[in-house]
Structures are given as structure tokens and as C-alpha cells.
Design an enzyme around this catalytic site. Structure first.
Site, PDB file in Angstrom:
ATOM      1  CB  CYS A 184      15.658  26.063  25.372  1.00 34.53           C
ATOM      2  SG  CYS A 184      14.936  24.645  26.203  1.00 34.53           S
ATOM      3  CG  ASP A 185      19.468  27.331  24.807  1.00 35.57           C
ATOM      4  OD1 ASP A 185      18.645  28.216  25.099  1.00 35.57           O
ATOM      5  OD2 ASP A 185      20.062  26.640  25.645  1.00 35.57           O
ATOM      6  CB  CYS A 236      17.161  22.575  26.265  1.00 38.54           C
ATOM      7  SG  CYS A 236      15.525  22.809  25.569  1.00 38.54           S
TER       8      CYS A 236
END
Ligand SMILES: Cc1cc2nc3c(=O)[nH]c(=O)nc-3n(C[C@H](O)[C@H](O)[C@H](O)COP(=O)(O)OP(=O)(O)OC[C@H]3O[C@@H](n4cnc5c(N)ncnc54)[C@H](O)[C@@H]3O)c2cc1C
Length: 309
Positions: free
Chosen positions: A141-142, A138
Site C-alpha cells: 500500500c505505502d 503494508c
């Protein structure tokens, strides 16, 4: 969260993505006692989208997280109950269905299955060990963990290119590794990707291993045509090689196609009376937030008709 173990609900919805949340909005507004079972964050996959530009009604686009949360708030306002738990099976008891979860059993007359899909893994050495330490599924997200660092994206479809276009805002280089010699993404994404100066492509190549002790240091690669092996030093690898339906808990309950998708008719009915399916989990779904939401509404309307018979 408001779901009560051992309580009977008129409708239980499994999965809190756009399909399940829309189903919950419709069943709750129809005054049916409704329980949504979600194992993670409500919003589903769309919560990972930085900006959703194709959901009607938001001319400037909307963040996927905000869209998902707003859908949940709207359904909750009309009485949808939610429990955070993993559905592990469904048992048929005459006309009733018992939904088994990690937090206990819930009984109902109608179930709407909307558990969507999850990311496929490569299944190569180092992938599992280094997940969260440089291996990610993701970008939204990261990506901020990889400021000015080189990263790889594995895949060549819409998901991979969406991830890549997000990563270029953070990483020093983004190298797309794809097993074919051209992308499979939609034309608009492909055009954006090819125009992006930070992006590089390694065609006809596969990742064979992720290496590093505590964090990702390098990848072992193989050129699929020549068979030539090489290594590439990177700080992160984002894997975007497609999705698999989240239906493992339904094996033996419902007929699934060979890839695990659920077959429904156009009322979202499955073969079992009172069990409906909606969204990405359906065979031949268009796999979009809006189509998932549409399926959820259809399933809820026909679940209501089923219950009033
Ligand atoms: C990065 C990204 C960007 C995207 N961008 C767009 C976009 O711009 N526009 C667009 O239209 N679509 C986009 N999509 C696709 C869109 O998000 C999906 O088509 C949509 O979310 C499908 O909705 P769904 O409700 O069917 O399933 P999902 O969104 O997959 O939701 C299913 C939910 O069920 C839960 N679940 C699964 N198994 C269980 C279980 N056993 N027990 C309890 N809960 C369970 C999951 O945790 C999940 O929350 C994007 C997807 C991704 C990943």
C-alpha cells in the site's frame, strides 16, 4: 452492496477474505440466501500481496487485489449479498443467530466466521501517532511514498521479508531490524533477501520508539544482548511482526484458545451447532490463501448439510 438490515438469511459469512469469499461462492451456488459482512476491502489480507505465485491455476502469478476482487465477483454472480459493516457480536436466540454489526442486526440459522487475522502492533511510543505518516503495516500500500528514502522493516518472518522485497524497488536502503540473530522466513524468501544488495540487517535489536513531530524522522533502538542504545534516521518504518486473530467480537460467544484462535473439527464446525469457522482464524491453520479457500468450501458444504437437517 446488497445486504439488507433486519432481513433473515440462511447463511451469514463474517469476513471477505479468501475463506469467506469461497464460502459465499459455495453457499450461493447451493441456492442458500447468503450475506457476506466485510468491514473493509473485500479480498482480505491477500489483497495486500503484490504477486501471488502459489495460488493454483495462475501459472504467471496474479496480483492479490485482482484475486480477491475476482473471487468476490464470482460469488456475487451466483447471488452472494454483501454489506460493508463491522461485526460486533453474535447473539444466540434458540436455533437462530443474530449477527450484530455497525450497520444493524442480521438474523440467520448458520454463521461462517472467516474474519481472519490482523497485523500486530509494537505498542511503542510514537507508533500510533505516526501511523500513516511514516509508520505502516503494508508495503504494497505505502512503498511508493518512500522513493529513494531509507526505511526500516521490523520483523524476521515471511511477512517481513515479503514486505522488504517489495520495498527495495522503491527505497534507497531497507534495513531489517530483528530481535533474533537469524531470520524465521521460508528458505526461498531468505535466499532472495540475502542476495538483495539494497538490504541491510540489524540483528538482536529492537525498536523502542518512533520519533518525529509530523512525520517519522528517526527510531530509538536497543541492542538486546549488550543493552546499547542508539538512534537511526529513517523516513519510514514498516512493522511486520506477525498476526493476531480478529476474534475480539467473539469473546464470550465461542471458546477461543489463549491466543484467540477458534477451535474447529475437520468439518469446520465449532462447539456451537450452526456456527462454523474457516481460514486463518482457525487454530493450526496453514495461513495461506489456498488453505483458507479450502476451509471456506468445507464450511459451506457442512453448513448446507446442517441447514437441510
Ligand atoms: C502481504 C501479504 C502477502 C501474502 N502473500 C500470500 C501468498 O503469496 N500466498 C498465500 O497463499 N498467502 C499469502 N498471504 C496470506 C493470505 O493472504 C492469508 O492466509 C489469507 O488471506 C487468509 O484468508 P482468510 O479469509 O482466512 O482471512 P483474511 O484474508 O484475513 O480476511 C479476513 C477478512 O475479514 C474482515 N474482518 C475482520 N474482522 C471483521 C469484523 N469484525 N467484521 C467484518 N469483517 C471483518 C477483514 O477485513 C478481512 O477482509 C499473504 C498475506 C499478506 C499480509
Amino acid at each position: 452492496m446488497t445486504g439488507k438490515v433486519n432481513q433473515e438469511y440462511e447463511v451469514i459469512i463474517i469476513g471477505g477474505g479468501p475463506a469467506g469469499l469461497t464460502a459465499g461462492l459455495y453457499t450461493s451456488r447451493a441456492r442458500l440466501s447468503s450475506l457476506l459482512i466485510e468491514r473493509g476491502l473485500v479480498g482480505g489480507q491477500i489483497a495486500d500481496a503484490e504477486l501471488v505465485e502459489n495460488y493454483p491455476g495462475f501459472a504467471q502469478g496474479i496480483s492479490g487485489l485482482e484475486l480477491g476482487q475476482s473471487m468476490h465477483q464470482q460469488a456475487t454472480k451466483y447471488g452472494l449479498n454483501t454489506v460493508i459493516a463491522e461485526a460486533t457480536g453474535i447473539e444466540l436466540k434458540g436455533e437462530k443467530k443474530v449477527v450484530k454489526t455497525s450497520k444493524g442486526n442480521f438474523t440467520t440459522k448458520a454463521v461462517i466466521i472467516a474474519s481472519g487475522s490482523e497485523r500486530r502492533k509494537l505498542g511503542i511510543p510514537g507508533e500510533e501517532k505516526l501511523t500513516g505518516r511514516g509508520v505502516s503495516y503494508c508495503a504494497t500500500c505505502d512503498a511508493p511514498f518512500f522513493k529513494e528514502k531509507p526505511v526500516v522493516v521490523v520483523g524476521g518472518g515471511d511477512a517481513a521479508i515479503t514486505e522488504t522485497l517489495y520495498l527495495v524497488k522503491f527505497a534507497s536502503r531497507v534495513i531489517v531490524i530483528h530481535r533474533r540473530d537469524q531470520l524465521r522466513a521460508s528458505r526461498i524468501l531468505e535466499e532472495k533477501a540475502l542476495a538483495e544488495p539494497k538490504m541491510e540487517f540489524l540483528w538482536n535489536s529492537v525498536v523502542e520508539a518512533v520519533e518525529g513531530e509530523d512525520v517519522v524522522k528517526r527510531l530509538s533502538l536497543r541492542q538486546v544482548i549488550t543493552g546499547k542504545k542508539s538512534t537511526l534516521d529513517v523516513a519510514g518504518v514498516f512493522i511486520a511482526i506477525g498476526l493476531k486473530p480478529s476474534t475480539d467480537y467473539l469473546k464470550g460467544v465461542l471458546p477461543l484458545d489463549e491466543a484467540g484462535y477458534i477451535i474447529t473439527n475437520d468439518k469446520m464446525e465449532t462447539e456451537i451447532p450452526g456456527i462454523f469457522a474457516a481460514g486463518d482464524i482457525r487454530l493450526n491453520s496453514a495461513r495461506q490463501a489456498i488453505t483458507a479457500a479450502g476451509d471456506g468450501a468445507t464450511a459451506a458444504i457442512f453448513a448446507e448439510k446442517f441447514l437441510s437437517r
